[in-house]
Scaffold this motif. Structure first.
Motif, PDB file in Angstrom:
ATOM      1  N   GLU A 278     -13.613 -51.813  75.119  1.00  0.00           N
ATOM      2  CA  GLU A 278     -13.563 -52.239  76.277  1.00  0.00           C
ATOM      3  C   GLU A 278     -14.266 -51.274  76.525  1.00  0.00           C
ATOM      4  N   GLY A 279     -14.277 -50.844  77.832  1.00  0.00           N
ATOM      5  CA  GLY A 279     -15.005 -49.955  78.485  1.00  0.00           C
ATOM      6  C   GLY A 279     -16.282 -49.531  78.469  1.00  0.00           C
TER       7      GLY A 279
ATOM      8  N   ASP B 177      -9.859 -52.828  80.721  1.00  0.00           N
ATOM      9  CA  ASP B 177      -9.567 -51.556  79.915  1.00  0.00           C
ATOM     10  C   ASP B 177      -8.558 -52.620  79.236  1.00  0.00           C
TER      11      ASP B 177
END
Length: 899
Positions: free
Chosen positions: A30-31, A93
Motif C-alpha cells: 500500500e501507499g 490505503d
C-alpha cells in the motif's frame, strides 16, 4: 454491450478457441506512488503476440480494457496496447480500502481474501475484470491484486485516560483486564504486539492475552501488597507497541485507584479521661467528648458510641451520651444523694470490629450555696439566644436588660461583660442589680457578622455564672459595587471577528444576598456595537473595528447592585485598536506625468512621488523602488524623489514609462504600483542636418533652355529636434557665377528655381552657399551647404568641372537675418543700369549695332523687372506639417504644453 455484441456476431469457432476466463494474481504494498508496475497482462497470459511469435497472417493489435470503472479502477492505470498495469495517482490505503468484516466481493471493488489460492486471510484484495480484444483473442481476465500492509499506523488508545480500580486486599498475581485496549488499523505483526508500563511502582506488571480472533487484551497483574491507607492511587502511562520495523507506539494515562476494604477498626487516642463537674451545674452542661478514629473510608469508617454494660443505670440516667458525636452532657440535676464519682466505660463501635474502649471518670464537687442568677429581658429582636441587630444602628442602641441577684440573698453579686465587640454593660440607675447592654458604636456587617459575648456574675465567695449571648448583625445596602480598576485599558487588533471577546468586568459588593448581586451596564457614551452582558460582565464588540477609521474608544460602564435603593459605581473603559497590515500603500495618483527638459543634469530632481499608507508603525513604513528602468532611474525611498542617474537625450528616447512599487513594512508586506510617464522637452541642441546635396563637391547640369520659374534642385535638411526647434528656413547667403542672381531658393521648402532666362554669356559654373537654419530658442542653429549648378548644354569635360569645384570659392557672405512673420512683406522694385550689356553687345557685333542695340534694350528692360530688386526682407513662419515632414525620420508634430 461490447461483450454481448461479440458473443452474438463473432465466429463461434474462434470464440470457442480463445474465450475463457483467466485469473491473475498480483501483490503490492500500500501507499506506492503513481506509475509503479504491477504486472504485464500480455506477458503473464502468454498471448502469442506477447511471446514474440509472428502470426501467419496479419492480425489486428491486442487491446486491453477494464470491463468496469468501479472502485478498483481508480487505483490502477491499464495500458490498452501493452496490457501493463500500473498504480494510478490515487494512493492505495489498505486500511481505508478493505473492511475485513465484509463477506461479499463486489465487482471492481475490494474484499478480504478468502480463497486458498489467494494470499493469506490478512491480505486485502483489489478485484478487476479486464477484457482482451480483438475477438480472435477475446477472454475475460479476473485480476486479483493483494494489497500488502505496511506499518503506517501507530497504536492508538480510544480514550486518553484509563481508570482501573483494585481492592487493597487483592492478593498477589491478581489479574485485571484493562478496558479500552489500543487499536491499530494495521494487521499481522504491524498490529499491536506488546504493552508495558512506564512506571510499575514495584507492585504492578502487564500481561497480554490473545483470543481466538487474534485480539490482544492487556491485563494488569498485582505483584505486591496494597494498602489504601498508605497510598490510595497510582498514576502511570500504559504504552502499546506494534511489531513493525521500526515499531510505532501509542500511550494513554493509566490511573490505578486502590479501593477501600474494612481492614481497620476504631481506636481511641487515650484509654482514660478525667473530668470534674460542679454539683450546681445546670442541665445540659457539657461534661466531656470522646473521639475514636478509623483509618478506613465511607461506611467502613462509621463509628458509633455506646455505654458498656458495666456502666450502672444511675450513671446512665445522670449523663447522656450522644452515640454519633461521643458528647457527654448532664441530663438530670445533681442532688445530695448523687454519688461523687462515676466511671463511664464507653465503647467505640465499627462495622465488623471489636469495639475500642475508653473510661471517663467524672468527679462531682458538691456546692452548698446556690449560684447567682442572671435574668435577661431582651429589647432587640431575639430568637433562641441570638439577638439580631441591623448594621448602621446608632450608637447606644439598647439590646437587653439584665437582672443580677443572689437567690439566697446572702452574698453580694457583681457582674461584667466578657468578650470582644462594640458593646457595653452598665448599671441602670436608679435601680439596683439592673444592668443595660447597649452598643458603643455602629455595627458593620462587612467587618464582622456575628459577636459572642458573655454576661458574667460572681458573688463574694467567688462563685461565677455566665450567660452567653450571640449578636447577629443584619446586612443593609450600605456599600456600592467597586471595580477592581477605575480605568480599564484594553486593546484589540483591528479586523476582529464579530462578537469578539474584550474582557470580563468584575466589580465586588461587600453587601450580602441580593444587595451584593452586581449587574453591569454600558454608559450612554458607549457606541452601539459594544455589548456588555448584564450578569457575567463579559464585554464584546459585535462588529469589526477599523483602526484607520477610529483608533481610540473611551466610554463608561456601570456596576449596579440589587439593593433598595440600588447603588452603583462607574468605571472608564479605554480600547486601543491595534494596527494590522490591512492597507496597501496608496499613491496620490495612479499615473504620474513629469515634463523634463532634455540634457537635464544627472541625479537632478525629476519629481516627487507621493504615497501614503493608512496603517501605523512599521505597517505604515513605505519603501519605493523602480521596477523597470532601474539602470537609468533611481528613487529616494524616504522622500519619494525620482532622479535620473544620467543626462537624458530626447533625440535618443523622447519618453520613459516607469513602474514604481511601494512596499510597506508589514508581515506579510503589502504593495501597490503606479505608472510614471516622463516626457522629455526638446532643447535646441541639434543644428539642421543637410541630406541633399550630399557633398559640396557635387554639381547639377542646368540646360540653358530651362524656362524661368522652373525648379532646378532642392536643398533637403532635417532637424532631430522637435517643435519650433525643428522648423527649418533656407536662404542663400553667398553667390558666385556669371549671373548669380538668376537663381533663388524657397525659404520654406528649400526648392531652388530659375528666376530668368539664361543667355549665351550666362554659361558656366554657379556656386550658391545655402544656409539652413532652425527657429530654436534662445538661439537658432544652422548648417551650410554649397549648391553647384553648371549651366551648359552638355558636360563634356567632367575633370575640368571637378577642378573648378576643388578651388576655394571667393564668395562674400551677404545675408540679412530673416524676420519671421505671418505673411511675407511686399517686395520693392528698383531699376538698374543696362549699360554694361550694351557695351558688350556693341563690341561683339559692330555690323548690327541697331539690331543688337534693340535686342539689348529689350533684354535689359526684362531684367529690370525680374532681377533688380531691393534687399529682400523675408519674414515667414514655417508650418510644422510642411513638406519637410515627408522626409524626416519619425519626426511627428508634437503639441507641447508646460505644466
Amino acid at each position: 454491450h461490447l461483450l454481448l455484441f461479440l458473443l452474438f456476431v463473432g465466429p463461434f469457432n474462434c470464440f470457442a478457441s480463445y474465450s475463457r476466463a483467466t485469473e491473475l494474481f498480483y501483490s503490492l504494498n500500500e501507499g506506492l506512488p503513481a506509475g509503479v508496475l504491477i504486472g504485464s497482462l500480455a506477458r503473464d497470459l502468454r498471448l502469442p503476440l506477447a511471446e514474440g511469435q509472428r502470426p501467419a497472417a496479419p492480425q489486428p493489435p491486442l487491446s486491453f480494457t477494464l470491463a468496469s470503472h468501479g472502485l478498483g479502477g481508480q487505483y490502477v492505470q491499464l495500458d490498452n496496447r501493452s496490457g501493463e498495469l500500473h498504480t494510478s495517482a490515487v494512493e492505495i490505503d489498505r486500511e481505508a480500502l478493505c473492511v475485513e468484516s465484509s463477506g461479499a466481493t463486489i465487482f471492481g471493488g475490494a474484499a478480504a481474501a478468502s480463497s486458498s489460492s489467494s494470499p493469506s486471510s490478512e491480505s486485502c484484495l483489489l478485484l478487476l475484470d479486464v477484457l482482451v480484444l480483438p475477438q480472435e483473442y477475446f477472454r475475460l481476465v479476473k485480476v486479483k491484486i493483494a494489497i500488502r500492509d505496511v506499518n503506517d499506523n501507530a497504536p492508538r488508545f480510544p480514550v486518553p485516560h484509563i481508570r482501573l480500580s483494585v481492592p487493597e486486599n487483592a492478593p498477589v498475581n491478581t489479574r485485571l483486564a484493562i478496558e479500552h485496549p489500543a487499536l491499530d488499523p494495521d494487521v499481522g505483526t504491524n498490529g499491536v504486539q506488546t504493552y508495558r508500563l512506564r512506571d510499575n511502582y514495584g507492585v504492578f506488571t502487564l500481561d497480554v492475552e490473545e483470543n481466538e480472533s487474534g485480539e490482544r487484551t492487556p491485563y494488569l497483574i498485582v505483584m505486591g501488597p496494597l494498602d489504601r491507607e498508605t497510598r490510595e492511587e497510582y498514576v502511570t502511562v500504559i504504552i502499546a507497541e506494534d511489531g513493525g520495523t521500526p515499531p510505532l507506539v501509542g500511550s494513554a494515562t493509566l490511573t490505578i485507584g486502590i479501593s477501600d476494604v474494612n481492614d481497620n477498626c476504631p481506636q481511641f487516642s487515650d484509654s482514660q479521661l478525667n473530668v470534674t463537674l460542679y454539683g450546681n451545674s445546670s442541665l445540659g452542661t457539657h461534661v466531656a467528648t470522646v473521639h475514636a478514629v478509623d483509618m478506613d473510608l465511607g461506611s467502613n469508617a462509621q463509628i458509633t458510641y455506646s455505654y458498656s454494660q458495666k456502666v450502672p443505670q444511675p450513671s446512665r440516667d445522670l449523663f447522656h451520651l450522644d452515640e454519633s458525636t461521643g458528647t457527654i452532657t448532664l441530663s438530670s440535676k445533681v442532688d445530695g444523694d448523687t454519688p461523687r464519682l462515676h466511671r463511664l466505660i464507653i465503647l467505640g463501635n465499627g462495622p465488623g470490629c471489636i469495639p475500642a474502649v475508653i473510661t471517663v471518670l467524672v468527679t462531682i464537687i458538691k456546692v452548698m450555696m446556690r449560684p447567682p442568677e442572671v435574668v435577661p429581658r431582651f429589647i432587640a429582636n431575639e430568637a433562641e439566644g441570638v439577638v439580631y441587630l441591623k448594621e448602621l444602628e446608632p450608637i447606644n442602641t439598647p439590646i437587653a436588660f439584665f437582672t443580677i441577684k443572689d437567690p439566697d440573698e446572702k452574698y453580694k453579686v457583681n457582674c461584667y461583660l466578657d468578650g470582644d465587640g462594640p458593646f457595653r454593660l452598665s448599671p441602670y440607675k436608679p435601680y439596683n442589680n439592673e444592668y443595660l447592654l447597649e452598643t458603643t458604636k455602629p455595627l458593620d456587617y462587612e467587618t464582622q457578622q456575628l459577636y459572642e459575648i458573655s454576661v458574667v456574675a460572681w458573688n463574694s465567695e467567688g462563685f461565677h455564672v455566665n450567660r452567653i449571648i450571640k449578636v447577629q448583625v443584619l446586612d443593609d445596602n450600605d456599600n456600592s459595587p467597586v471595580f477592581a480598576q477605575q480605568l480599564i485599558e484594553l486593546s484589540i487588533e483591528e479586523n476582529n471577528v464579530p462578537n469578539a471577546f474584550l474582557t470580563k468586568l468584575h466589580a465586588t459588593d461587600a453587601d450580602s444576598g441580593e444587595r451584593g448581586q452586581v449587574s453591569y451596564f454600558l454608559g450612554p457614551d458607549a457606541p452601539s456595537y459594544f455589548s456588555l452582558d448584564k450578569t457575567t460582565g463579559v464585554l464584546t464588540v459585535s462588529t469589526q473595528l477599523d483602526r484607520e477609521e477610529k483608533e481610540k474608544y473611551r466610554y463608561t460602564v456601570k456596576a449596579v447592585d440589587s439593593g433598595f435603593p440600588p447603588r452603583e459605581s462607574i468605571a472608564t473603559v479605554t480600547i486601543t485598536v491595534l494596527d494590522k497590515n490591512d492597507n496597501s500603500p496608496r499613491f496620490i495618483n495612479k499615473d504620474f506625468s513629469f515634463f523634463v527638459p532634455e540634457n537635464f543634469p544627472g541625479f537632478g530632481e525629476i519629481g516627487v512621488i507621493s504615497v501614503t499608507d493608512a496603517d501605523a508603525g512599521q505597517n505604515g513604513w513605505v519603501a519605493l523602488s523602480v521596477l523597470n528602468g532601474s539602470d537609468i532611474f533611481v528613487i529616494d525611498t524616504g522622500k519619494g524623489v525620482l532622479r535620473a542617474k544620467v543626462s537624458l537625450d530626447r533625440e535618443q528616447q523622447s519618453s520613459y514609462v516607469l513602474w514604481i512599487e511601494a512596499v510597506d513594512g508589514g508581515d506579510p508586506a503589502l504593495s501597490s504600483t503606479a505608472k510614471i510617464t516622463i516626457l522629455l522637452l526638446d532643447i535646441n541642441d541639434n543644428p539642421p542636418l543637410v541630406l541633399f546635396p550630399q557633398s559640396n563637391m557635387s554639381y547639377l547640369l542646368v540646360l540653358p533652355s530651362t524656362l524661368p520659374g522652373s525648379p532646378i534642385t532642392e536643398v533637403y535638411a532635417v532637424d532631430k529636434d522637435t517643435g519650433m526647434n525643428a522648423v527649418i528656413a533656407y536662404s542663400i547667403i553667398g553667390r558666385r557665377g556669371p549671373r548669380p542672381e538668376s537663381f533663388r531658393i524657397d525659404p520654406k521648402t528649400g526648392n531652388i528655381t530659375l528666376e530668368e532666362s539664361l543667355m549665351q554669356n550666362d554659361y558656366g559654373l554657379y556656386r550658391l552657399l545655402v544656409k539652413v537654419s532652425d527657429h530654436g530658442y534662445p538661439e537658432p542653429l544652422h548648417s551650410t551647404v554649397m549648391v553647384n549648378l553648371f549651366v551648359n548644354d552638355t558636360v563634356s569635360n567632367e575633370s575640368y568641372i571637378e577642378s573648378l569645384l576643388r578651388k576655394e570659392p571667393d564668395i562674400s557672405i551677404e545675408e540679412k537675418q530673416p524676420q519671421i512673420s505671418i505673411e511675407p512683406t511686399h517686395k520693392k522694385m528698383e531699376s538698374a543700369s543696362c549699360m554694361p550689356t550694351l557695351v558688350a553687345l556693341s563690341i561683339i557685333s559692330l555690323g548690327s549695332i541697331a539690331l543688337v542695340t534693340g535686342m539689348g534694350i529689350y533684354i535689359c528692360l526684362r531684367k529690370g523687372k525680374k532681377h533688380h530688386r531691393a534687399d529682400e526682407n523675408l519674414e515667414v513662419q514655417i508650418p510644422l506639417n510642411g513638406r519637410i515632414n515627408l522626409h524626416m525620420l519619425e519626426k511627428k508634430p508634437m503639441e507641447i504644453s508646460n505644466i
